[in-house]
Motif scaffolding. Sequence first.
Motif, PDB file in Angstrom:
ATOM      1  N   ARG A 167      -8.720   4.047   6.774  1.00 48.09           N
ATOM      2  CA  ARG A 167     -10.016   4.722   6.856  1.00 48.09           C
ATOM      3  C   ARG A 167     -10.160   5.469   8.188  1.00 48.09           C
ATOM      4  O   ARG A 167     -10.644   6.606   8.228  1.00 48.09           O
ATOM      5  CB  ARG A 167     -11.138   3.702   6.684  1.00 48.09           C
ATOM      6  N   MET A 220       0.849  -1.186   0.000  1.00 41.73           N
ATOM      7  CA  MET A 220       0.000   0.000   0.000  1.00 41.73           C
ATOM      8  C   MET A 220       0.892   1.246   0.000  1.00 41.73           C
ATOM      9  O   MET A 220       1.757   1.408   0.861  1.00 41.73           O
ATOM     10  CB  MET A 220      -0.915   0.005   1.245  1.00 41.73           C
ATOM     11  N   LYS A 254      -6.368  -1.478   5.507  1.00 39.29           N
ATOM     12  CA  LYS A 254      -7.412  -0.671   4.869  1.00 39.29           C
ATOM     13  C   LYS A 254      -8.302   0.016   5.903  1.00 39.29           C
ATOM     14  O   LYS A 254      -8.638   1.185   5.777  1.00 39.29           O
ATOM     15  CB  LYS A 254      -8.255  -1.539   3.926  1.00 39.29           C
TER      16      LYS A 254
END
Length: 206
Positions: A28, A1, A24
């Motif tokens: 967020r 990432m 992920k």
Amino acid sequence: MNFPSKLIEDAVTEISRLPGIGKKTALRLALHLLKQHEAHTEALSLALTRMRQEIKYCKICHNIADEEECSICKSHRRDGSIICVVEDMRDVLAIENTNQFNGKYHVLGGVISPIQGIGPEELKIDSLVARIDLGMNSEPVREIILALSATMEGDTTSFYLAKRLKDKGVKVSTIARGIPVGGELEFTDEVTLGRSIMTRINYSSE
């Protein structure tokens, strides 16, 4: 990432260290905090820092507390003659949410697990025995409820405790097996857990 900022990357790395949170989800959460008012993020940071630095463990039952003794141990409305033995503070919260138990607790801080190198001496077992002995001079302890998870480690710990308490003159019971074998107490629904506490049965170490 790939990250556009090293600061974001560092925040995501730290957040993702929390159980059940992947990169992920961590991203967020980090972006959410970034969008919030600065005071909100500072309040969260301060709360976490204070929790880590100021949290205490009850000197009687070893549950988390704000003072030397937790609110449950200090309460005169709780029945001190019944002690519910659990693995950790998450189990205390689970049982409290059932509203079916009015006794007090003893947090072992784990379960016996030879594979992980955890023996009886690593757990808060001696202090449990001391509570029973002390209770003979003040408020007698008449029942010990073994509310440990239905795993091999939990059963091993229950067996050890039953043996250790055999000559203490107290009733040793265990929660009913509404809890599935191999199940963790904290993930059991409140209705099932509540019924298991109310319909507890005598524990035999024979």
